[in-house]
Design an enzyme around this catalytic site. Structure first.
Site, PDB file in Angstrom:
ATOM      1  N   TYR A  56      36.786  56.469  47.821  1.00 41.36           N
ATOM      2  CA  TYR A  56      36.637  55.091  47.304  1.00 41.36           C
ATOM      3  C   TYR A  56      37.997  54.473  47.059  1.00 41.36           C
ATOM      4  O   TYR A  56      38.470  53.492  47.536  1.00 41.36           O
ATOM      5  CB  TYR A  56      35.769  54.865  46.279  1.00 41.36           C
ATOM      6  CG  TYR A  56      36.160  53.482  45.629  1.00 41.36           C
ATOM      7  CD1 TYR A  56      35.242  52.270  46.126  1.00 41.36           C
ATOM      8  CD2 TYR A  56      36.728  53.078  44.167  1.00 41.36           C
ATOM      9  CE1 TYR A  56      35.310  51.032  45.653  1.00 41.36           C
ATOM     10  CE2 TYR A  56      36.874  52.058  43.818  1.00 41.36           C
ATOM     11  CZ  TYR A  56      36.147  50.801  44.553  1.00 41.36           C
ATOM     12  OH  TYR A  56      36.268  49.623  44.030  1.00 41.36           O
ATOM     13  N   ARG A  89      42.458  52.563  32.826  1.00 39.97           N
ATOM     14  CA  ARG A  89      42.655  51.620  31.824  1.00 39.97           C
ATOM     15  C   ARG A  89      41.500  50.503  31.877  1.00 39.97           C
ATOM     16  O   ARG A  89      41.273  50.054  30.615  1.00 39.97           O
ATOM     17  CB  ARG A  89      44.002  50.988  32.082  1.00 39.97           C
ATOM     18  CG  ARG A  89      44.346  50.080  31.583  1.00 39.97           C
ATOM     19  CD  ARG A  89      45.451  49.110  32.079  1.00 39.97           C
ATOM     20  NE  ARG A  89      45.104  48.288  33.070  1.00 39.97           N
ATOM     21  CZ  ARG A  89      45.609  47.687  34.146  1.00 39.97           C
ATOM     22  NH1 ARG A  89      46.901  47.670  34.267  1.00 39.97           N
ATOM     23  NH2 ARG A  89      44.917  46.967  35.252  1.00 39.97           N
ATOM     24  N   ARG A 134      30.580  47.322  36.737  1.00 38.52           N
ATOM     25  CA  ARG A 134      31.071  48.063  37.888  1.00 38.52           C
ATOM     26  C   ARG A 134      31.592  49.337  37.399  1.00 38.52           C
ATOM     27  O   ARG A 134      32.099  49.501  36.346  1.00 38.52           O
ATOM     28  CB  ARG A 134      32.270  47.226  38.336  1.00 38.52           C
ATOM     29  CG  ARG A 134      32.266  45.973  38.677  1.00 38.52           C
ATOM     30  CD  ARG A 134      33.252  45.188  39.241  1.00 38.52           C
ATOM     31  NE  ARG A 134      34.227  45.033  38.091  1.00 38.52           N
ATOM     32  CZ  ARG A 134      35.491  44.268  38.115  1.00 38.52           C
ATOM     33  NH1 ARG A 134      35.828  44.104  39.296  1.00 38.52           N
ATOM     34  NH2 ARG A 134      36.010  44.243  37.351  1.00 38.52           N
ATOM     35  N   PHE A 163      60.605  47.988  44.828  1.00 39.47           N
ATOM     36  CA  PHE A 163      59.270  47.471  45.251  1.00 39.47           C
ATOM     37  C   PHE A 163      58.346  48.377  45.147  1.00 39.47           C
ATOM     38  O   PHE A 163      57.262  48.162  44.424  1.00 39.47           O
ATOM     39  CB  PHE A 163      59.277  46.768  46.497  1.00 39.47           C
ATOM     40  CG  PHE A 163      57.755  46.287  46.802  1.00 39.47           C
ATOM     41  CD1 PHE A 163      57.392  45.177  46.431  1.00 39.47           C
ATOM     42  CD2 PHE A 163      57.028  47.052  47.814  1.00 39.47           C
ATOM     43  CE1 PHE A 163      56.002  44.575  46.953  1.00 39.47           C
ATOM     44  CE2 PHE A 163      55.772  46.747  48.042  1.00 39.47           C
ATOM     45  CZ  PHE A 163      55.466  45.325  47.671  1.00 39.47           C
TER      46      PHE A 163
END
Length: 443
Positions: free
Chosen positions: A195, A239, A252, A312
């Site tokens: 997933y 978290r 969920r 980044f």
């Protein structure tokens, strides 16, 4: 003219007072945090200035203007880092992010029926080519993104062919993976990894393709790119436990049954106070699972050549290891929100420039996490082994003496009074600059 009743006037007054008090508390909390961590002040100021500068760089074209404005609204920290990329790559990454954010908005909206949601997810890679397509779902800024998606499609169609092909491919694979897990729950650790691959590992693969298409980087391996995404996604899942469980109209559930079933009968049981000990043990198990990707992330980052691409990629990974260090052994994950303070986030964004900074941050946060490991925890040995492997990689880099620690305190150069004075001077300066900008000089 409609008269305001005494009752509604009092209610409105109370609401205004409540908001004012909340604002006061927030400001006082920020001031207290700065007084407690004075070294945060300069990075926070730099971050504020960078945010204002980035907001001024919004392109004039309506579709590109919408895309970059929306990027700032749905992810301010991401928007700051993306601005440092060269224009063509910056545009491609911006659109890639917004397309996947839109796809994620469809997946996250639990009010959409499965028979409606699944076909949209499966066909999303085709919708990006349609300037007329939009679908109303999500809330707040995400709803605006979905309602005005034609701007994203218009911008997408202006990208170079290699960029478009990479974005289409990843969107197609991610949509299919999301559709698969709409119809099933995450049972095993293997399914958890699968997933996370679909919703985040593929983002890592896609970014690697975009970096390569720009000509600035070699194409990273799928395994390393996948780990970059999984490390971030697993951190977010850990978290966001409470937020996901309290989702309306339906929870969920992303924590794998294979892990949480060792501690409680139902995943929601972890948030109840009587299960606190088991909840923390389960949490530590989840954090230990996420740590398995950290070394791959360090290997990926060490291979990057372009400084802007490096920053980044590096900043989110440091934020992830820092968040895991805070979450580990912390019952507050099941009571509210656990995240890095704004000042520390600013220091990470401001201070991450080289690989030695990354090694130093991972080293510090892993030491912090290791100090929290209780030998009586069921996974203590596995946790320590994984942390020691990361610490060894950082030590073997030979660069740990070349950076300033993020979390180990050094003697501050300022006292509380100095910080307050600086704070007042900055406030006056900002107010002055704001007022002078509003004055128009006559011709």
């Amino acid at each position: 003219m409609k008269r305001t009743t005494r009752h509604s006037f009092i209610r409105s007054s109370i609401h205004i007072a409540d908001r004012a008090f909340d604002s006061y508390q927030k400001k006082m909390g920020s001031l207290k945090a700065i007084l407690s961590n004075p070294d945060d002040l300069y990075p926070l100021l730099k971050l504020k200035m960078a945010a204002r500068h980035a907001e001024k760089q919004i392109p004039p074209e309506p579709h590109w203007g919408f895309c970059y404005t929306m990027l700032h609204k749905v992810s301010r920290s991401f928007a700051l880092v993306i601005q440092q990329l060269d224009t063509d790559l910056r545009d491609a990454v911006c659109i890639f992010y917004l397309v996947l954010r839109a796809l994620d908005t469809v997946e996250d909206d639990t009010s959409i029926a499965k028979d409606v949601k699944v076909p949209i997810l499966m066909a999303f890679h085709q919708h990006v080519y349609d300037r007329e397509w939009h679908f109303s779902c999500g809330t707040k800024d995400y709803k605006v993104l979905m309602d005005e998606f034609h701007h994203v499609s218009t911008a997408f169609l202006e990208l170079g062919r290699s960029y478009k092909e990479a974005i289409e491919d990843i969107t197609m694979r991610m949509g299919a993976g999301m559709a698969k897990f709409i119809c099933k729950e995450v049972e095993t650790v293997g399914e958890y990894d699968e997933y996370c691959h679909y919703v985040a590992g593929l983002v890592g693969l896609g970014l690697s393709k975009l970096f390569h298409a720009s000509g600035k980087e070699d194409l990273a391996s799928d395994a390393l790119s996948n780990s970059m995404g999984l490390f971030l996604q697993k951190t977010n899942i850990i978290r966001d436990y409470l937020e996901d469980m309290n989702e309306i109209p339906k929870s969920r559930m992303f924590w794998p049954h294979q892990i949480w079933s060792k501690y409680v009968n139902k995943l929601e049981d972890l948030k109840y106070e009587e299960n606190s000990v088991k909840a923390v043990q389960c949490l530590n198990d989840m954090v230990t699972n996420a740590l398995m990707h950290a070394e791959d992330c360090l290997t990926y980052l060490a291979a990057l050549r372009d400084p802007a691409i490096f920053r980044f990629c590096a900043i989110p990974q440091i934020m992830a290891i820092g968040t895991l260090a805070l979450c580990y052994n912390n019952i507050q994950v099941f009571r509210g929100v656990v995240k890095m303070r704004r000042g520390l986030t600013a220091r990470v964004i401001h201070g991450t420039k080289t690989m030695s900074d990354v090694y130093g941050a991972f080293y510090d946060f892993c030491r912090m996490l290791k100090s929290k490991v209780d030998d009586n925890d069921p996974n203590a040995r596995k946790t320590k082994d994984r942390l020691e492997a990361i610490l060894k990689t950082c030590r073997d880099s030979g660069t740990l003496n070349e950076r300033k620690s993020y979390i180990i305190r050094t003697k501050t150069r300022y006292n509380a009074t100095s910080i307050v004075i600086i704070f007042i001077i900055l406030a006056i300066l900002l107010a002055y600059l704001s007022s002078t900008r509003s004055i128009q000089v006559p011709a």
